[in-house]
Design a protein around this motif. Structure first.
Motif, PDB file in Angstrom:
ATOM      1  N   VAL A 199      38.933  42.388  31.085  1.00 39.10           N
ATOM      2  CA  VAL A 199      39.991  43.342  31.407  1.00 39.10           C
ATOM      3  C   VAL A 199      40.998  43.300  30.265  1.00 39.10           C
ATOM      4  N   LEU A 250      38.144  48.276  30.721  1.00 39.18           N
ATOM      5  CA  LEU A 250      37.201  47.325  31.284  1.00 39.18           C
ATOM      6  C   LEU A 250      35.927  47.297  30.454  1.00 39.18           C
ATOM      7  N   LEU A 278      36.736  37.407  32.985  1.00 39.88           N
ATOM      8  CA  LEU A 278      36.658  37.106  34.408  1.00 39.88           C
ATOM      9  C   LEU A 278      35.217  36.891  34.845  1.00 39.88           C
ATOM     10  N   ARG A 283      38.789  37.705  41.130  1.00 35.52           N
ATOM     11  CA  ARG A 283      37.845  37.040  40.231  1.00 35.52           C
ATOM     12  C   ARG A 283      38.511  35.831  39.580  1.00 35.52           C
ATOM     13  N   GLU A 298      32.776  35.865  38.622  1.00 40.43           N
ATOM     14  CA  GLU A 298      32.821  35.880  40.080  1.00 40.43           C
ATOM     15  C   GLU A 298      33.289  34.540  40.638  1.00 40.43           C
ATOM     16  N   GLU A 340      32.129  45.299  30.534  1.00 43.32           N
ATOM     17  CA  GLU A 340      31.183  44.369  31.150  1.00 43.32           C
ATOM     18  C   GLU A 340      30.366  43.681  30.052  1.00 43.32           C
ATOM     19  N   LEU A 372      33.347  40.127  33.138  1.00 42.01           N
ATOM     20  CA  LEU A 372      34.155  41.319  32.925  1.00 42.01           C
ATOM     21  C   LEU A 372      35.343  40.969  32.045  1.00 42.01           C
ATOM     22  N   THR A 393      47.524  34.832  35.133  1.00 37.24           N
ATOM     23  CA  THR A 393      47.395  36.277  35.309  1.00 37.24           C
ATOM     24  C   THR A 393      48.458  37.071  34.544  1.00 37.24           C
ATOM     25  N   HIS A 416      42.010  42.921  40.122  1.00 39.58           N
ATOM     26  CA  HIS A 416      41.041  41.959  39.583  1.00 39.58           C
ATOM     27  C   HIS A 416      41.403  40.516  39.915  1.00 39.58           C
ATOM     28  N   HIS A 417      42.392  40.303  40.778  1.00 43.27           N
ATOM     29  CA  HIS A 417      42.826  38.947  41.090  1.00 43.27           C
ATOM     30  C   HIS A 417      41.825  38.185  41.937  1.00 43.27           C
TER      31      HIS A 417
END
Length: 286
Positions: free
Chosen positions: A55, A65, A36, A19, A38, A67, A53, A277, A16-17
């Motif tokens: 996480v 996860l 997160l 995003r 885009e 959404e 998202l 992160t 997921h890095h």
């Protein structure tokens, strides 16, 4: 000065890095969450709702996860509710009474309610009972307040006898209680639903951005000037916090964090350095 290194706690999975990290937090049960998108929000850019998202990395390493649909906050605050849903709030309200400032999502990522808690959110933390604690910075005189997940005001610091409450620099929510260290007097404050507010004069550290409490021990992280990465230990007496030790809190590799996020939960202080992160933890109880 003695150095204390953070212990690695939780890391955003590498998948997921790609995003952008809008915000991140560690909830009252110890799970870490990243919100997160885009792309990074741009000043003066498009303010239309967007999908995001979450996480979640739970203690033990399980990843979940979620959404979220039609998120409105471009620079948000985030926390998880006990039922698996999420609270997302805009730190700055477009208008003081913006009914869409706080969004509540269910465990499937669907918005179930929205309401306003007022402009200038410094801290937003959810407790084990699902109450939303909000500490404001100095552009809103509301101080500290507790809300239900449906937007009902359940407690306010007005008349609570907290001296010099102009900015909630540090807020720690654990169980159903909250601890705070507010500007300008920087007392240590304990708020519990079933008893009067307790206040201790702080003889240890001004300007702390996080506080942790375990029994009669307390630690303040951060401060003004050269104390930005300082860790100041104290003990609670009947009326004050008395200094016992000072040191420096570093990342696990021994470096100081630079830009960071911080948070307090009970006896723990969590720190997340840029690129945001990974979370490290200092545990006062260990």
């Amino acid at each position: 000065m003695q150095k204390t290194a953070l212990v690695p706690y939780a890391r955003l999975p590498r998948a997921h890095h790609d995003r952008h990290v809008l915000t991140s937090t560690v909830d009252v049960f110890g799970a870490a969450h990243w919100l997160l998108a885009e792309h990074a929000p741009q000043p003066g850019g498009d303010a239309r709702p967007f999908d995001a998202l979450v996480v979640s990395v739970h203690p033990g390493g399980n990843v979940e996860l979620t959404e979220l649909s039609a998120v409105r906050a471009r620079w948000p605050q985030l926390d998880r509710l006990p039922d698996g849903g999420f609270v997302v709030a805009a730190a700055r309200a477009r208008r003081y009474e913006d009914a869409n400032q706080v969004q509540v999502f269910d465990a499937l990522g669907r918005e179930t309610s929205s309401f306003s808690v007022g402009d200038a959110i410094e801290n937003l933390l959810v407790d084990e009972a699902g109450h939303i604690w909000v500490g404001h910075f100095d552009e809103n005189p509301a101080g500290i307040r507790r809300w239900s997940a449906t937007g009902r005001l359940a407690w306010t610091s007005d008349g609570a006898g907290i001296p010099g409450l102009f900015d909630c620099y540090a807020l720690n929510v654990s169980g159903t209680a909250a601890w705070a260290c507010p500007y300008t007097d920087f007392p240590l404050v304990e708020i519990r639903p079933d008893r009067p507010v307790r206040v201790w004069a702080n003889r240890v550290r001004e300007g702390a951005k996080a506080v942790a409490v375990h029994g009669d021990r307390v630690v303040f992280y951060g401060g003004y000037g050269g104390e930005r990465d300082g860790l100041a230990h104290g003990e609670l007496t009947e009326t004050s916090v008395e200094a016992t030790d000072v040191g420096l809190l570093t990342l696990p590799d021994g470096l100081v964090p630079g830009r960071r996020r911080v948070g307090g939960r009970g006896g723990r202080i969590y720190v997340q350095a840029e690129l945001f992160t990974a979370w490290g933890v200092f545990d006062l109880s260990s």
